[in-house]
Design a protein around this motif. Structure first.
Motif, mmCIF file in Angstrom:
data_model
loop_
_atom_site.group_PDB
_atom_site.id
_atom_site.type_symbol
_atom_site.label_atom_id
_atom_site.label_comp_id
_atom_site.label_asym_id
_atom_site.label_seq_id
_atom_site.Cartn_x
_atom_site.Cartn_y
_atom_site.Cartn_z
ATOM 1 N N PRO A 131 0.861 -1.303 0.025
ATOM 2 C CA PRO A 131 -0.184 0.013 0.175
ATOM 3 C C PRO A 131 0.746 1.239 -0.129
ATOM 4 O O PRO A 131 0.311 1.998 -0.648
ATOM 5 C CB PRO A 131 -0.864 -0.053 1.356
ATOM 6 C CG PRO A 131 -0.997 -1.666 1.709
ATOM 7 C CD PRO A 131 0.475 -2.074 0.975
ATOM 8 N N TYR A 132 2.026 1.193 0.713
ATOM 9 C CA TYR A 132 2.845 2.372 0.642
ATOM 10 C C TYR A 132 3.542 2.672 -0.691
ATOM 11 O O TYR A 132 3.817 3.841 -1.242
ATOM 12 C CB TYR A 132 3.808 2.361 1.893
ATOM 13 C CG TYR A 132 3.176 2.155 3.133
ATOM 14 C CD1 TYR A 132 2.943 3.353 3.998
ATOM 15 C CD2 TYR A 132 3.136 0.984 3.881
ATOM 16 C CE1 TYR A 132 2.223 3.453 5.033
ATOM 17 C CE2 TYR A 132 2.464 0.881 5.066
ATOM 18 C CZ TYR A 132 2.043 2.049 5.749
ATOM 19 O OH TYR A 132 1.455 1.779 6.992
ATOM 20 N N ALA A 133 3.880 1.619 -1.317
ATOM 21 C CA ALA A 133 4.228 1.497 -2.669
ATOM 22 C C ALA A 133 3.552 2.233 -3.409
ATOM 23 O O ALA A 133 3.846 3.143 -4.327
ATOM 24 C CB ALA A 133 4.781 0.213 -3.160
ATOM 25 N N MET A 134 1.908 1.795 -3.298
ATOM 26 C CA MET A 134 1.139 2.636 -4.425
ATOM 27 C C MET A 134 1.008 4.065 -3.984
ATOM 28 O O MET A 134 0.897 4.892 -4.987
ATOM 29 C CB MET A 134 -0.143 1.794 -3.940
ATOM 30 C CG MET A 134 -0.478 0.419 -4.458
ATOM 31 S SD MET A 134 -0.135 0.230 -6.358
ATOM 32 C CE MET A 134 1.611 -0.305 -6.233
ATOM 33 N N VAL A 135 1.158 4.567 -2.781
ATOM 34 C CA VAL A 135 1.188 5.971 -2.365
ATOM 35 C C VAL A 135 2.343 6.510 -3.200
ATOM 36 O O VAL A 135 2.227 7.350 -3.752
ATOM 37 C CB VAL A 135 1.509 6.002 -0.840
ATOM 38 C CG1 VAL A 135 1.462 7.628 -0.644
ATOM 39 C CG2 VAL A 135 -0.079 5.523 -0.279
ATOM 40 N N ALA A 136 3.483 5.982 -3.057
ATOM 41 C CA ALA A 136 4.742 6.536 -3.780
ATOM 42 C C ALA A 136 4.451 6.473 -5.079
ATOM 43 O O ALA A 136 5.039 7.702 -5.725
ATOM 44 C CB ALA A 136 6.020 5.570 -3.446
ATOM 45 N N VAL A 137 4.192 5.608 -5.857
ATOM 46 C CA VAL A 137 3.660 5.487 -7.312
ATOM 47 C C VAL A 137 3.126 6.675 -7.433
ATOM 48 O O VAL A 137 3.006 7.491 -8.647
ATOM 49 C CB VAL A 137 3.215 4.226 -8.049
ATOM 50 C CG1 VAL A 137 2.708 4.276 -9.182
ATOM 51 C CG2 VAL A 137 4.382 3.200 -7.649
ATOM 52 N N ALA A 138 1.686 7.000 -6.746
ATOM 53 C CA ALA A 138 0.829 8.073 -6.949
ATOM 54 C C ALA A 138 1.475 9.401 -6.948
ATOM 55 O O ALA A 138 1.364 10.241 -7.944
ATOM 56 C CB ALA A 138 -0.289 7.910 -6.143
ATOM 57 N N VAL A 139 2.419 9.510 -5.977
ATOM 58 C CA VAL A 139 3.061 10.832 -5.857
ATOM 59 C C VAL A 139 3.981 10.703 -7.159
ATOM 60 O O VAL A 139 4.063 11.974 -7.631
ATOM 61 C CB VAL A 139 3.881 10.714 -4.694
ATOM 62 C CG1 VAL A 139 5.006 12.059 -4.436
ATOM 63 C CG2 VAL A 139 2.964 10.911 -3.414
ATOM 64 N N GLY A 140 4.558 9.724 -7.515
ATOM 65 C CA GLY A 140 5.721 9.665 -8.741
ATOM 66 C C GLY A 140 4.947 10.160 -10.047
ATOM 67 O O GLY A 140 5.463 10.688 -10.921
ATOM 68 N N VAL A 141 3.464 9.862 -9.958
ATOM 69 C CA VAL A 141 2.713 10.131 -11.270
ATOM 70 C C VAL A 141 2.556 11.553 -11.316
ATOM 71 O O VAL A 141 2.730 12.385 -12.282
ATOM 72 C CB VAL A 141 1.649 9.435 -11.161
ATOM 73 C CG1 VAL A 141 0.503 10.142 -12.187
ATOM 74 C CG2 VAL A 141 1.695 8.029 -11.384
ATOM 75 N N LEU A 142 2.380 12.264 -10.104
ATOM 76 C CA LEU A 142 2.409 13.705 -10.122
ATOM 77 C C LEU A 142 3.714 14.394 -10.616
ATOM 78 O O LEU A 142 3.473 15.336 -11.294
ATOM 79 C CB LEU A 142 1.961 14.478 -8.560
ATOM 80 C CG LEU A 142 0.580 14.056 -8.204
ATOM 81 C CD1 LEU A 142 0.383 14.267 -6.867
ATOM 82 C CD2 LEU A 142 -0.449 14.745 -8.936
ATOM 83 N N LEU A 143 4.596 13.789 -10.079
ATOM 84 C CA LEU A 143 5.975 14.472 -10.362
ATOM 85 C C LEU A 143 6.406 14.187 -11.717
ATOM 86 O O LEU A 143 7.161 15.220 -12.570
ATOM 87 C CB LEU A 143 7.023 13.686 -9.505
ATOM 88 C CG LEU A 143 7.082 13.876 -7.961
ATOM 89 C CD1 LEU A 143 8.401 13.049 -7.492
ATOM 90 C CD2 LEU A 143 7.214 15.326 -7.960
ATOM 91 N N LEU A 144 6.031 12.959 -12.376
ATOM 92 C CA LEU A 144 6.057 12.622 -13.866
ATOM 93 C C LEU A 144 5.344 13.643 -14.673
ATOM 94 O O LEU A 144 5.707 14.293 -15.701
ATOM 95 C CB LEU A 144 5.490 11.195 -14.183
ATOM 96 C CG LEU A 144 5.940 10.962 -15.520
ATOM 97 C CD1 LEU A 144 7.224 10.410 -15.808
ATOM 98 C CD2 LEU A 144 5.202 9.379 -15.573
ATOM 99 N N GLY A 145 3.741 14.017 -14.256
ATOM 100 C CA GLY A 145 3.275 15.134 -14.912
ATOM 101 C C GLY A 145 3.945 16.391 -15.159
ATOM 102 O O GLY A 145 3.912 17.203 -15.963
ATOM 103 N N GLY A 146 4.701 16.840 -13.887
ATOM 104 C CA GLY A 146 5.358 18.120 -13.810
ATOM 105 C C GLY A 146 6.333 18.023 -14.896
ATOM 106 O O GLY A 146 6.700 19.133 -15.464
ATOM 107 N N ALA A 147 7.123 16.946 -14.952
ATOM 108 C CA ALA A 147 8.330 16.850 -15.886
ATOM 109 C C ALA A 147 7.657 16.722 -17.231
ATOM 110 O O ALA A 147 8.306 17.640 -18.357
ATOM 111 C CB ALA A 147 9.097 15.448 -15.694
#
Length: 276
Positions: A131-147
């Protein structure tokens, strides 16, 4: 599996109904920006019907994810592109070429193979860190959107599309990790936060990708992102399996359905009606 296919029908049909309503609203007299256009679209019964179908599709998706393996649900949701293509041909007069009609048949064949081969959902809850990995991936998606937002052309559309696909994949996995709907349990479960964050991030990236980029490229990225990764998580950590001796058929059906969906990627946004 019926729920997964029902969700695909709902999502695919909603895309076309909302496109028809948005174009009708855009043709009405009156200026204004996107907000004004949205308000006019909300007065269209087709737009409201599309929203209702989206809601029903999401409920059917949740029901499917609680009953059948993630790989089967992901492939079925990708098949919503085939539904959009067929409905667009009917309601918008869009002409599908021979390759696209073949792709519709290929998607149906892949889903039939998956339906025959898929077993029940896995009974494992996964490792504690998932579950924590899923949170990390979701945050990564936001960062990917910025990039991705700083890029241009096809690379921008592909990166944002992949990010949106990863976000939708987080939703698929997180639904399986939520084992209680009691408010206290939801507040204590990181998978619930991953579901909300991943879904919100996915819609943001999807909107950005389709607004200023190639619909075909963005949709291809979404299909890849929301199918392959979640399917692997389901098999490796959540115990998703096939019927005895039919793993090869499930793998073939998954590959065939996703390949057919990729061939229909231009229907990620319902195309304009053909000019007479």
């Amino acid at each position: 599996m019926v729920c997964a296919l029902g969700a695909a029908v709902c999502f695919g049909t909603a895309t076309v109904l909302q496109a028809v309503a948005a174009r009708a609203a855009g043709a009405e007299e009156g200026g204004g920006g996107d907000a004004a256009l949205l308000l006019r679209a909300l007065r269209q019964w087709r737009y409201l019907a599309g929203l209702a179908l989206d809601g029903l599709g999401f409920l059917l998706q949740i029901a499917a994810l609680r009953s059948v393996p993630i790989y089967a649900v992901g492939a079925a949701l990708a098949a919503s592109l085939a539904v959009t293509a067929v409905v667009a041909a009917r309601l918008l007069g869009v002409r599908l070429n021979g390759l696209e009609w073949t792709a519709v048949g290929v998607v149906c064949a892949g889903l039939a193979m998956l339906g025959l081969a898929s077993g029940t959902e896995g009974e494992r809850s996964g490792p504690d860190w998932l579950p924590y990995a899923m949170v990390a991936v979701a945050v990564g998606v936001l960062l990917l959107g910025g990039a991705g937002g700083r890029l241009s052309g096809r690379s921008r559309a592909l990166l944002l599309g992949l990010g949106a696909g990863f976000g939708f994949g987080v939703v698929e996995v997180s639904v399986r990790l939520v084992d209680s709907l009691r408010p206290a349990d939801l507040l204590a479960n990181p998978a619930a936060y991953a579901l909300l964050l991943g879904g919100g991030a996915a819609f943001l990236l999807l909107t950005s990708a389709l607004q200023r980029g190639s619909v075909t490229t963005a949709t291809a990225g979404i299909v890849i992102g929301e199918t392959i990764g979640p399917a692997a998580v389901g098999v490796v950590w959540l115990g998703d399996r096939t019927r005895e001796g039919l793993a090869w058929l499930a793998a073939l059906g998954f590959a065939v359905a996703v390949a057919g969906a990729l061939a229909l990627a231009r229907f990620g946004e319902a195309p304009a009606a053909e000019e007479e």
